[in-house]
Design an enzyme around this catalytic site. Structure first.
Site, mmCIF file in Angstrom:
data_model
loop_
_atom_site.group_PDB
_atom_site.id
_atom_site.type_symbol
_atom_site.label_atom_id
_atom_site.label_comp_id
_atom_site.label_asym_id
_atom_site.label_seq_id
_atom_site.Cartn_x
_atom_site.Cartn_y
_atom_site.Cartn_z
ATOM 1 N N TYR A 65 14.678 -6.755 -11.807
ATOM 2 C CA TYR A 65 13.322 -7.234 -11.558
ATOM 3 C C TYR A 65 12.383 -6.048 -11.321
ATOM 4 O O TYR A 65 11.262 -6.007 -11.830
ATOM 5 C CB TYR A 65 13.303 -8.164 -10.346
ATOM 6 C CG TYR A 65 11.902 -8.550 -9.905
ATOM 7 C CD1 TYR A 65 11.176 -9.508 -10.599
ATOM 8 C CD2 TYR A 65 11.305 -7.928 -8.808
ATOM 9 C CE1 TYR A 65 9.888 -9.848 -10.218
ATOM 10 C CE2 TYR A 65 10.013 -8.263 -8.411
ATOM 11 C CZ TYR A 65 9.309 -9.220 -9.118
ATOM 12 O OH TYR A 65 8.027 -9.544 -8.734
ATOM 13 N N PRO A 78 0.373 -2.119 -5.473
ATOM 14 C CA PRO A 78 0.893 -3.421 -5.065
ATOM 15 C C PRO A 78 2.111 -3.813 -5.902
ATOM 16 O O PRO A 78 2.128 -3.602 -7.119
ATOM 17 C CB PRO A 78 -0.282 -4.371 -5.332
ATOM 18 C CG PRO A 78 -1.089 -3.680 -6.387
ATOM 19 C CD PRO A 78 -0.942 -2.213 -6.127
ATOM 20 N N GLY A 129 4.961 -7.140 -6.210
ATOM 21 C CA GLY A 129 5.335 -8.473 -5.766
ATOM 22 C C GLY A 129 6.788 -8.534 -5.310
ATOM 23 O O GLY A 129 7.635 -7.742 -5.737
ATOM 24 N N GLN A 183 -4.738 -6.678 -2.594
ATOM 25 C CA GLN A 183 -4.906 -7.104 -3.983
ATOM 26 C C GLN A 183 -4.851 -8.622 -4.072
ATOM 27 O O GLN A 183 -3.876 -9.245 -3.624
ATOM 28 C CB GLN A 183 -3.820 -6.522 -4.882
ATOM 29 C CG GLN A 183 -3.923 -7.012 -6.331
ATOM 30 C CD GLN A 183 -2.690 -6.706 -7.142
ATOM 31 O OE1 GLN A 183 -2.657 -5.742 -7.890
ATOM 32 N NE2 GLN A 183 -1.656 -7.514 -7.003
ATOM 33 N N TYR A 214 -4.591 -12.026 -6.233
ATOM 34 C CA TYR A 214 -4.384 -12.867 -7.407
ATOM 35 C C TYR A 214 -5.394 -14.005 -7.293
ATOM 36 O O TYR A 214 -5.467 -14.658 -6.252
ATOM 37 C CB TYR A 214 -2.976 -13.464 -7.411
ATOM 38 C CG TYR A 214 -1.910 -12.613 -8.040
ATOM 39 C CD1 TYR A 214 -1.268 -13.027 -9.194
ATOM 40 C CD2 TYR A 214 -1.500 -11.410 -7.460
ATOM 41 C CE1 TYR A 214 -0.256 -12.268 -9.769
ATOM 42 C CE2 TYR A 214 -0.504 -10.637 -8.023
ATOM 43 C CZ TYR A 214 0.123 -11.074 -9.179
ATOM 44 O OH TYR A 214 1.108 -10.322 -9.739
ATOM 45 N N HIS A 263 -0.085 -3.062 -15.789
ATOM 46 C CA HIS A 263 0.881 -3.737 -14.917
ATOM 47 C C HIS A 263 2.276 -3.129 -15.060
ATOM 48 O O HIS A 263 3.294 -3.821 -15.007
ATOM 49 C CB HIS A 263 0.923 -5.236 -15.234
ATOM 50 C CG HIS A 263 1.135 -6.097 -14.017
ATOM 51 N ND1 HIS A 263 0.116 -6.473 -13.174
ATOM 52 C CD2 HIS A 263 2.256 -6.669 -13.492
ATOM 53 C CE1 HIS A 263 0.585 -7.231 -12.207
ATOM 54 N NE2 HIS A 263 1.889 -7.350 -12.366
ATOM 55 N N LEU A 313 3.541 6.511 -13.888
ATOM 56 C CA LEU A 313 3.664 7.768 -13.141
ATOM 57 C C LEU A 313 4.975 7.765 -12.348
ATOM 58 O O LEU A 313 5.259 6.815 -11.622
ATOM 59 C CB LEU A 313 2.489 7.956 -12.187
ATOM 60 C CG LEU A 313 1.105 8.130 -12.809
ATOM 61 C CD1 LEU A 313 0.431 6.783 -13.008
ATOM 62 C CD2 LEU A 313 0.230 9.010 -11.940
ATOM 63 N N GLY A 346 4.083 2.461 -8.165
ATOM 64 C CA GLY A 346 4.733 1.290 -7.591
ATOM 65 C C GLY A 346 6.242 1.419 -7.556
ATOM 66 O O GLY A 346 6.864 1.478 -6.499
ATOM 67 N N ARG A 347 6.860 1.485 -8.737
ATOM 68 C CA ARG A 347 8.323 1.530 -8.810
ATOM 69 C C ARG A 347 8.900 2.709 -8.029
ATOM 70 O O ARG A 347 9.929 2.578 -7.373
ATOM 71 C CB ARG A 347 8.779 1.617 -10.264
ATOM 72 C CG ARG A 347 8.614 0.329 -11.068
ATOM 73 C CD ARG A 347 9.229 0.496 -12.453
ATOM 74 N NE ARG A 347 9.101 -0.698 -13.273
ATOM 75 C CZ ARG A 347 8.072 -0.927 -14.092
ATOM 76 N NH1 ARG A 347 7.087 -0.051 -14.184
ATOM 77 N NH2 ARG A 347 8.044 -2.036 -14.819
#
Length: 388
Positions: A34, A87, A89, A137, A139, A285, A319, A339-340
């Protein structure tokens, strides 16, 4: 350069790739896939990073150099580095309590942390951990009543920046998540349960911190939803699709800085300026929505050149290192988000993962700045050579 937070890294994991490999061994397969995967065939996932790395920087070795500072002013606040935590999820599914670990580390290192609507800690808790410095953030909800209430909560929590998301008009088609039961509606299957048993530390931490929930949305969710009902609730609650008419009332309501995330072309950037937004985050994204699209660095370069004087231009997607941050800043971004990389860090190292990952990125970026004789982050465009 003196930072507020001491730079100290775990020398066993001196790269984001080291953290990624460790994370894969620490968390269940369904959680890792995921986090790690893109959509469809992962074409844009890989292009994001590879095309950032096509950017080359020019060093000036004989210049007088007074030292390099990563400090970067953004929206009236001077951060200690030109990057923040994007951000993500369902962070608590990937590693238990991870949004709180990252929010705290971001605050201690004086970088921004962005909380997602669909992550696993609340607006109020993130604000508490960051003394009101966390960004939020949104949605976009289907109902104006819900939209207004969430925005009021962000305002009450003193979030300085509201980020509105534009690049999820539909859920991305992600084959791994479908196989793993993490599409909507989610389904926990026997394979997932066995994978969890195979990661005892992850399972123990999950027991300690509790089954992750959509904490931001909890006040609006009927009690006792099963997974199928949760999927229906999410489908009914969020349209995902933004347009100018939906942004206008948000701009009227929100008195703080307003940023549009998911900008992928000059037309949308121009609309953001016309609507009175304060910033944009060029993003696809993380390659999780449109496999047939451009990598993020390509529109970033065009948008920054055309509109960089009119609006704050930032970027995420692809990045993975300090040199990547440098390349992106040289291409015209004023600020960057990852993020990751941070989720690999907490998944690999738990409660010390946020601190380690920020320290690692700061160390790498500082080295690049010193190497090329770049004194301030705004000077990076003076060092760009070309794209290969």
């Amino acid at each position: 350069m003196n930072n507020k937070k001491e730079i100290k890294i775990n020398t066993k994991y001196p790269s984001i790739d080291d953290l990624r490999k460790k994370a894969e061994k620490q968390i269940p397969k369904f959680a890792f896939e995921y986090l790690d995967g893109g959509c469809n065939e992962d074409v844009n996932l890989h292009k994001n990073t590879s095309e950032i790395r096509d950017v080359e920087l020019l060093p000036y070795y004989l210049s007088k150099h007074k030292g390099s500072s990563m400090k970067t002013e953004l929206f009236g606040h001077t951060y200690d580095a030109p990057f923040g935590i994007a951000p993500v999820g369902l962070q608590g599914l990937i590693w238990p309590n991870s949004p709180e670990i990252l929010a705290k580390a971001a605050f201690e290192h004086n970088i921004p942390f962005i909380l997602s609507t669909v992550t696993t800690t609340s607006i109020e808790r993130a604000a508490e951990l960051t003394e009101g410095r966390a960004w939020f953030q949104l949605y976009h909800p289907t109902e104006n009543r819900l939209r207004n209430d969430i925005i009021k909560r962000a305002e009450a929590a003193e979030c300085p920046v509201l980020v509105i998301l534009s690049d999820v008009p539909t859920f991305g088609f992600r084959p791994r998540d479908i196989r793993n039961g993490l599409a909507m509606p989610p389904k926990m299957n026997l394979t997932n349960i066995l994978q969890a048993f195979g990661r005892p530390n992850w399972s123990l931490q999950t027991l300690k911190h509790g089954i992750p929930n959509f904490e931001v949305l909890k006040p609006y969710m009927p009690k006792g939803l099963d997974l199928k009902q949760l999927g229906k609730f999410m489908d009914q609650t969020f349209t995902g699709r933004l347009n100018e008419e939906k942004i206008k009332p948000i701009r009227d309501m929100w008195k703080g800085k307003l940023v549009l995330k998911g900008v992928a072309n000059e037309i949308d950037a121009e609309k953001a300026i016309r609507l009175g937004l304060d910033g944009i985050i060029v993003s696809n994204h993380g390659g999780r929505q449109l496999d047939a699209g451009e990598s993020a660095i390509k529109p970033l370069t065009r948008i920054a050149e055309k509109y960089g004087k009119d609006i704050k231009v930032m970027m995420d997607s692809g990045l993975r290192s300090g040199p990547d941050i440098a390349r992106t800043l040289a291409s015209g971004a004023e600020f960057t988000f990852l993020g990751r990389s941070f989720m690999y860090g907490v998944s690999a190292l738990g409660k010390t993962g946020g601190d380690h990952t920020i320290s690692l990125l700061k160390t790498e970026l500082q080295q690049v700045m010193e190497q090329i004789c770049c004194e301030k982050t705004k000077d990076f465009p003076n060092h760009i050579i070309s794209r290969k």
